[in-house]
Scaffold this motif. Structure first.
Motif, short mmCIF file in Angstrom:
data_model
loop_
_atom_site.label_atom_id
_atom_site.label_comp_id
_atom_site.label_asym_id
_atom_site.label_seq_id
_atom_site.Cartn_x
_atom_site.Cartn_y
_atom_site.Cartn_z
N GLU A 150 4.53 123.68 123.78
CA GLU A 150 5.29 124.48 124.75
C GLU A 150 5.91 125.70 124.08
OE1 GLU A 150 7.54 121.89 127.91
OE2 GLU A 150 7.64 120.84 125.99
N MET A 151 6.41 125.51 122.85
CA MET A 151 7.05 126.61 122.14
C MET A 151 6.02 127.65 121.70
SD MET A 151 10.08 124.78 119.95
CE MET A 151 9.08 123.50 119.18
N VAL A 152 4.83 127.20 121.33
CA VAL A 152 3.77 128.13 120.93
C VAL A 152 3.41 129.04 122.09
CG1 VAL A 152 1.33 128.28 120.32
CG2 VAL A 152 2.82 126.71 119.07
N VAL A 153 3.30 128.48 123.28
CA VAL A 153 2.99 129.29 124.47
C VAL A 153 4.09 130.33 124.70
CG1 VAL A 153 2.74 129.24 126.98
CG2 VAL A 153 1.60 127.50 125.60
N ALA A 154 5.36 129.90 124.56
CA ALA A 154 6.48 130.82 124.75
C ALA A 154 6.43 131.97 123.74
CB ALA A 154 7.80 130.06 124.62
N LEU A 155 6.05 131.66 122.50
CA LEU A 155 5.94 132.68 121.46
C LEU A 155 4.81 133.65 121.76
CD1 LEU A 155 6.83 133.79 118.69
CD2 LEU A 155 5.27 132.13 117.63
N GLN A 156 3.66 133.12 122.13
CA GLN A 156 2.50 133.96 122.41
C GLN A 156 2.74 134.86 123.62
OE1 GLN A 156 -0.40 130.73 122.60
NE2 GLN A 156 -1.39 131.53 120.74
N GLN A 157 3.51 134.40 124.57
CA GLN A 157 3.79 135.18 125.77
C GLN A 157 4.92 136.19 125.56
OE1 GLN A 157 4.54 132.21 128.81
NE2 GLN A 157 2.37 131.99 129.29
N GLY A 158 5.57 136.13 124.40
CA GLY A 158 6.64 137.07 124.11
C GLY A 158 8.00 136.64 124.63
N ASP A 159 8.11 135.39 125.09
CA ASP A 159 9.39 134.90 125.60
C ASP A 159 10.38 134.63 124.46
OD1 ASP A 159 8.34 134.96 128.16
OD2 ASP A 159 7.66 132.88 128.08
N VAL A 160 9.85 134.36 123.28
CA VAL A 160 10.69 134.16 122.09
C VAL A 160 10.07 134.94 120.93
CG1 VAL A 160 11.48 131.88 122.84
CG2 VAL A 160 9.48 132.05 121.34
N ASP A 161 10.87 135.15 119.88
CA ASP A 161 10.40 135.91 118.72
C ASP A 161 10.08 135.03 117.52
OD1 ASP A 161 10.87 138.52 119.96
OD2 ASP A 161 12.99 137.98 119.79
N GLY A 162 10.55 133.78 117.55
CA GLY A 162 10.29 132.90 116.42
C GLY A 162 10.50 131.44 116.77
N ILE A 163 9.76 130.58 116.07
CA ILE A 163 9.88 129.13 116.23
C ILE A 163 10.23 128.53 114.88
CG2 ILE A 163 8.69 126.98 116.82
CD1 ILE A 163 6.65 128.65 118.39
N THR A 164 11.30 127.78 114.79
CA THR A 164 11.62 127.09 113.53
C THR A 164 10.65 125.92 113.35
OG1 THR A 164 13.26 125.79 114.74
CG2 THR A 164 14.06 127.69 113.48
N ALA A 165 10.22 125.70 112.11
CA ALA A 165 9.24 124.64 111.84
C ALA A 165 9.23 124.33 110.36
CB ALA A 165 7.85 125.08 112.30
N GLU A 166 8.46 123.33 110.01
CA GLU A 166 8.20 123.03 108.60
C GLU A 166 6.77 123.45 108.30
OE1 GLU A 166 7.82 118.62 107.92
OE2 GLU A 166 8.70 118.63 109.92
N ILE A 167 6.47 123.64 107.03
CA ILE A 167 5.20 124.25 106.66
C ILE A 167 4.00 123.40 107.08
CG2 ILE A 167 5.13 123.29 104.31
CD1 ILE A 167 4.05 126.83 105.45
N ALA A 168 4.10 122.07 107.01
CA ALA A 168 2.96 121.23 107.39
C ALA A 168 2.63 121.40 108.87
CB ALA A 168 3.27 119.76 107.10
N VAL A 169 3.64 121.46 109.71
CA VAL A 169 3.42 121.67 111.14
C VAL A 169 2.87 123.06 111.39
CG1 VAL A 169 4.57 121.87 113.39
CG2 VAL A 169 5.21 120.03 111.82
N ALA A 170 3.43 124.04 110.69
CA ALA A 170 2.99 125.43 110.87
C ALA A 170 1.53 125.62 110.48
CB ALA A 170 3.88 126.35 110.05
N GLU A 171 1.09 124.97 109.43
CA GLU A 171 -0.30 125.10 108.98
C GLU A 171 -1.27 124.68 110.07
OE1 GLU A 171 -0.51 122.85 105.40
OE2 GLU A 171 0.22 124.49 104.12
#
Length: 276
Positions: free
Chosen positions: A183-204
């Motif tokens: 859900e957060m990835v969609v929000a980021l791609q659509q420009g609704d947010v500028d960043g998502i906090t995460a850990e590197i394993a999830v981000a990869e």
């Protein structure tokens, strides 16, 4: 005669009552029942693909991921059949408390609030710091200090440390958290947010599936102050029990090299499109 009958009834009721409240002895089917959200790759996710790595979700596909492999090793050590239940993040500790599950293995960090409702093992993984996922072509992609996100819209997963730490950024626009990373990835791609906090394993894993996104890793002393270890949660009050010690002993047998290898394999499987 009446006294004897009354004593017999009372004894029977006591035995039934003890059996119904004994959560440790409740699981007599030789199963190790583990709860996870099945939506936090590469730690855990749901897939339609059956493999040597997966565990059935009872007709709803399969669970895969690093947590599944950890759970498998512990179940094998306990000599029990592994059963995985897909439970929402907010419901995991409640399910543990009620006796619905024996353990939470779900990329969960032991913090003060959670330790009031569960007993935690030693950590089984450490992400070594928190990062930010941003759009690759954005100005945020060049940031090196969390304070550069002042005035930016930042989001984290509901009920996690990744949401709590956002307020370490002065003047940040702390967006209402969402339940899952997709859900957060969609929000980021659509420009609704500028960043998502995460850990590197999830981000990869996310970056492997979305080439329009990238990661911001902050300079030393310029990032978030947060505990990024994850541990297994067991029922509160069981720390001194034989069951807790058996789980801890099983976890201790998994070497650091094995843990690293299992995580790398989980990231690779997810990036190959095994998540659904």
């Amino acid at each position: 005669m009446k006294k004897m009958l009354l004593a017999l009834i009372t004894s029977t009721l006591l035995l039934v009552g003890c059996g119904s409240n004994n959560k440790t002895a409740l699981n007599e089917k030789n199963q190790f029942i583990v709860g996870m959200e099945c939506g936090y790759a590469p730690f855990n996710w749901q897939t339609s693909l059956k493999s040597d790595y997966t565990v059935s979700l009872g007709g709803a596909g399969y669970a895969d991921g690093y947590d599944v492999l950890i759970a498998k090793k512990i179940a094998d050590s306990l000599g029990k059949e592994l059963v995985i239940k897909k439970i929402s993040w907010d419901g995991l500790i409640l399910a543990l408390d009620s006796g619905e599950i024996d353990a939470v293995i779900a990329g969960m960090t032991a913090n003060e609030a959670r330790e009031e409702g569960a007993d935690f093992t030693t950590p089984y993984y450490d992400s070594k710091g928190m990062i930010m996922i941003v759009r690759k072509n954005s100005e945020e992609a060049k940031f090196k200090n969390i304070q550069q996100f002042t005035g930016k819209k930042v989001i984290g997963q509901k009920g996690t440390n990744y949401d709590d730490v956002i307020d370490q950024i002065k003047g940040v626009w702390h967006v209402t958290p969402k339940s899952t990373y997709p859900e957060m990835v969609v929000a980021l791609q659509q420009g609704d947010v500028d960043g998502i906090t995460a850990e590197i394993a999830v981000a990869e894993g996310i970056l492997a599936a979305h080439d329009d996104l990238t990661v911001v890793e902050f300079d030393k002393e310029k990032g978030f102050k947060a505990d990024t270890t994850v541990s297994i949660a067991l029922k509160e009050g069981t720390r001194n029990s034989e069951f807790f010690q058996s789980v801890q002993d099983a976890l201790d047998k998994i070497s650091t090299d094995e843990r690293k290898q299992m995580m790398q394999e989980a990231v690779e499987r997810q990036s190959l499109g095994n998540e659904k």
